[in-house]
Motif scaffolding. Structure first.
Motif, PDB file in Angstrom:
ATOM      1  N   THR A  77     130.609  27.413  65.623  1.00 33.41           N
ATOM      2  CA  THR A  77     129.946  28.060  66.750  1.00 33.41           C
ATOM      3  C   THR A  77     130.509  27.523  68.060  1.00 33.41           C
ATOM      4  N   GLY A  78     130.181  28.228  69.131  1.00 31.55           N
ATOM      5  CA  GLY A  78     130.547  27.791  70.468  1.00 31.55           C
ATOM      6  C   GLY A  78     129.425  28.131  71.411  1.00 31.55           C
ATOM      7  N   SER A  79     129.203  27.287  72.403  1.00 35.14           N
ATOM      8  CA  SER A  79     128.076  27.518  73.302  1.00 35.14           C
ATOM      9  C   SER A  79     128.194  26.672  74.556  1.00 35.14           C
ATOM     10  N   SER A  80     127.362  27.012  75.521  1.00 37.20           N
ATOM     11  CA  SER A  80     127.429  26.351  76.824  1.00 37.20           C
ATOM     12  C   SER A  80     126.627  25.061  76.883  1.00 37.20           C
ATOM     13  N   ASP A  81     125.568  24.947  76.077  1.00 34.09           N
ATOM     14  CA  ASP A  81     124.608  23.840  76.223  1.00 34.09           C
ATOM     15  C   ASP A  81     124.039  23.869  77.644  1.00 34.09           C
ATOM     16  N   TYR A  82     123.658  25.047  78.054  1.00 37.72           N
ATOM     17  CA  TYR A  82     123.198  25.310  79.427  1.00 37.72           C
ATOM     18  C   TYR A  82     121.871  24.614  79.712  1.00 37.72           C
ATOM     19  N   HIS A  83     121.805  23.971  80.887  1.00 40.36           N
ATOM     20  CA  HIS A  83     120.577  23.319  81.357  1.00 40.36           C
ATOM     21  C   HIS A  83     120.185  23.792  82.758  1.00 40.36           C
ATOM     22  N   GLY A  84     120.702  24.924  83.183  1.00 44.49           N
ATOM     23  CA  GLY A  84     120.412  25.383  84.542  1.00 44.49           C
ATOM     24  C   GLY A  84     121.089  24.498  85.564  1.00 44.49           C
ATOM     25  N   THR A  85     120.366  24.141  86.614  1.00 45.42           N
ATOM     26  CA  THR A  85     120.958  23.330  87.687  1.00 45.42           C
ATOM     27  C   THR A  85     121.118  21.864  87.301  1.00 45.42           C
ATOM     28  N   ARG A  86     120.630  21.483  86.128  1.00 46.01           N
ATOM     29  CA  ARG A  86     120.687  20.070  85.742  1.00 46.01           C
ATOM     30  C   ARG A  86     122.018  19.693  85.088  1.00 46.01           C
ATOM     31  N   LYS A  87     122.872  20.681  84.857  1.00 47.60           N
ATOM     32  CA  LYS A  87     124.232  20.418  84.377  1.00 47.60           C
ATOM     33  C   LYS A  87     125.165  21.428  85.014  1.00 47.60           C
ATOM     34  N   LYS A  88     126.389  21.007  85.293  1.00 48.91           N
ATOM     35  CA  LYS A  88     127.338  21.889  85.951  1.00 48.91           C
ATOM     36  C   LYS A  88     128.094  22.712  84.908  1.00 48.91           C
ATOM     37  N   VAL A  89     127.370  23.579  84.228  1.00 46.70           N
ATOM     38  CA  VAL A  89     127.977  24.457  83.236  1.00 46.70           C
ATOM     39  C   VAL A  89     127.197  25.759  83.225  1.00 46.70           C
ATOM     40  N   GLY A  90     127.907  26.869  83.162  1.00 49.08           N
ATOM     41  CA  GLY A  90     127.261  28.167  83.202  1.00 49.08           C
ATOM     42  C   GLY A  90     127.075  28.772  81.826  1.00 49.08           C
ATOM     43  N   LEU A  91     126.133  29.667  81.711  1.00 50.21           N
ATOM     44  CA  LEU A  91     125.929  30.397  80.471  1.00 50.21           C
ATOM     45  C   LEU A  91     127.214  31.132  80.084  1.00 50.21           C
ATOM     46  N   GLY A  92     127.544  31.081  78.810  1.00 54.06           N
ATOM     47  CA  GLY A  92     128.736  31.762  78.331  1.00 54.06           C
ATOM     48  C   GLY A  92     130.029  31.024  78.587  1.00 54.06           C
ATOM     49  N   SER A  93     129.954  29.763  79.028  1.00 55.48           N
ATOM     50  CA  SER A  93     131.181  29.008  79.283  1.00 55.48           C
ATOM     51  C   SER A  93     131.960  28.771  77.990  1.00 55.48           C
ATOM     52  N   ASP A  94     131.256  28.644  76.879  1.00 47.99           N
ATOM     53  CA  ASP A  94     131.841  28.672  75.538  1.00 47.99           C
ATOM     54  C   ASP A  94     130.969  29.595  74.710  1.00 47.99           C
ATOM     55  N   THR A  95     131.572  30.301  73.784  1.00 52.61           N
ATOM     56  CA  THR A  95     130.835  31.329  73.053  1.00 52.61           C
ATOM     57  C   THR A  95     131.140  31.289  71.560  1.00 52.61           C
ATOM     58  N   THR A  96     130.332  32.013  70.817  1.00 54.21           N
ATOM     59  CA  THR A  96     130.461  32.136  69.362  1.00 54.21           C
ATOM     60  C   THR A  96     131.032  33.505  69.023  1.00 54.21           C
ATOM     61  N   SER A  97     131.874  33.561  68.012  1.00 60.08           N
ATOM     62  CA  SER A  97     132.460  34.840  67.618  1.00 60.08           C
ATOM     63  C   SER A  97     131.426  35.700  66.898  1.00 60.08           C
ATOM     64  N   PRO A  98     131.563  37.020  66.973  1.00 54.27           N
ATOM     65  CA  PRO A  98     130.652  37.907  66.225  1.00 54.27           C
ATOM     66  C   PRO A  98     130.673  37.622  64.724  1.00 54.27           C
ATOM     67  N   GLU A  99     131.839  37.242  64.193  1.00 56.84           N
ATOM     68  CA  GLU A  99     131.945  36.954  62.769  1.00 56.84           C
ATOM     69  C   GLU A  99     131.110  35.735  62.383  1.00 56.84           C
ATOM     70  N   SER A 100     131.157  34.681  63.230  1.00 58.84           N
ATOM     71  CA  SER A 100     130.362  33.493  62.947  1.00 58.84           C
ATOM     72  C   SER A 100     128.871  33.783  63.080  1.00 58.84           C
ATOM     73  N   LEU A 101     128.519  34.596  64.081  1.00 57.43           N
ATOM     74  CA  LEU A 101     127.115  34.957  64.238  1.00 57.43           C
ATOM     75  C   LEU A 101     126.616  35.727  63.021  1.00 57.43           C
ATOM     76  N   GLU A 102     127.404  36.667  62.550  1.00 63.03           N
ATOM     77  CA  GLU A 102     126.995  37.453  61.384  1.00 63.03           C
ATOM     78  C   GLU A 102     126.795  36.548  60.173  1.00 63.03           C
ATOM     79  N   ARG A 103     127.666  35.582  60.035  1.00 55.57           N
ATOM     80  CA  ARG A 103     127.534  34.648  58.912  1.00 55.57           C
ATOM     81  C   ARG A 103     126.269  33.801  59.061  1.00 55.57           C
ATOM     82  N   LEU A 104     125.996  33.332  60.268  1.00 60.97           N
ATOM     83  CA  LEU A 104     124.789  32.534  60.520  1.00 60.97           C
ATOM     84  C   LEU A 104     123.539  33.338  60.160  1.00 60.97           C
TER      85      LEU A 104
END
Length: 290
Positions: A247-274
């Motif tokens: 999987t891939g993900s942002s680990d987003y915390h809003g203003t408490r971390k300097k990272v935006g939603l969707g900065s890392d993502t999961t493939s549709p294939e991995s999501l389907e498997r999950l």
């Protein structure tokens, strides 16, 4: 885009669950997992927000569990993401309650130590900042910012709130093997979060990661801001070798971390498997989702 790791005010994020859903839509996501620390407290509000959307959107409910790996020689703190588990499964529900209580007591102990050292913050201030969510060190960091002690929460973590600080208090953590077992029993999918986030401290080596397959680990969060390119490549290989989903993900915390939603993502294939591995609870779709 699919982002499988995000936090709200139910734990240590700055967005309410409603704001998180709105910000995810604005960021171009069509699938989001809400994964607050040791709690399902944001699930209901996030689900209601998705129910009001007029665009296609899917919410995956999950939690990020505080865990410990202990092989007798060393103890390593880590996080385990559990997706789509039944929140009413008694054993896992009891563990979540135990971890939440521990986080509260730990937070108060850290604040007491800082106050005793002369820092101008209070426990009530931290409680107010948390706004009813599970108290964490980011809330204490925000109190220190408000008091003018540090310039940012990042600065607070680098010094006063670091694991080497004299004010640090260890948190209660669930054995990772037990967490994996309980998530699976509750119909959920356990995925180890940012396993090689080396800047956070000691991490699991390859042998330790391999050892978690037998208890039932089903995935590795490979693409994460805290993973170097070489580590991402090796984790991808390991996941394939061990038959685990990536999987891939942002680990987003809003203003408490300097990272935006969707900065890392999961493939549709991995999501389907999950989704094919989950038997606990259903997805929540917006009315506009086909």
């Amino acid at each position: 885009m699919i982002d499988l790791h995000a936090h709200t005010t139910a734990s240590d994020g700055s967005d309410t669950p409603t704001e998180l859903v709105g910000n995810a839509v604005a960021a171009g996501l069509h699938t989001l997992a809400i994964t607050d620390h040791d709690t399902t407290g944001g699930w209901q509000e996030a689900g209601a927000a998705v129910g009001r959307l007029d665009v296609p959107f899917t919410l995956i409910r999950g939690t990020e569990f505080s865990c410990i790996y202990d092989d007798g020689d060393e103890r390593i703190s880590l996080h385990l993401l559990g997706y789509l588990f039944d929140p009413e499964a008694e054993s896992l529900k009891a563990e979540r309650a135990r971890l939440r209580e521990s986080r509260l007591g730990r937070g108060e102990a850290i604040v007491d130590a800082l106050v005793a050292a002369g820092y101008p913050i209070s426990w009530q201030q931290v409680i107010d900042i948390a706004g009813g969510g599970a108290v964490g060190r980011p809330h204490i960091g925000q109190a220190l910012v408000q008091a003018g002690v540090v310039d940012s929460v990042t600065d607070a973590f680098a010094h006063l709130l670091s694991s080497s600080s004299p004010y640090y208090v260890p948190k209660l953590e669930m054995p990772v093997e037990l967490a994996i077992e309980l998530i699976r029993q509750a119909g959920g999918v356990p995925v180890i979060a940012h396993p090689w986030a080396r800047r956070r401290g000691r991490v699991l080596d390859e042998a330790a990661l391999r050892s978690l397959v037998e208890p039932g680990l089903l995935g590795i969060e490979v693409d994460h801001l805290d993973h170097a390119p070489d580590d991402r490549a090796r984790l991808t290989e390991l996941a394939e070798e061990l038959g685990l989903l990536s999987t891939g993900s942002s680990d987003y915390h809003g203003t408490r971390k300097k990272v935006g939603l969707g900065s890392d993502t999961t493939s549709p294939e991995s999501l389907e498997r999950l989704l094919g591995l989950a038997t606990g609870i259903d997805l929540i779709h917006s009315p506009a989702t086909g």
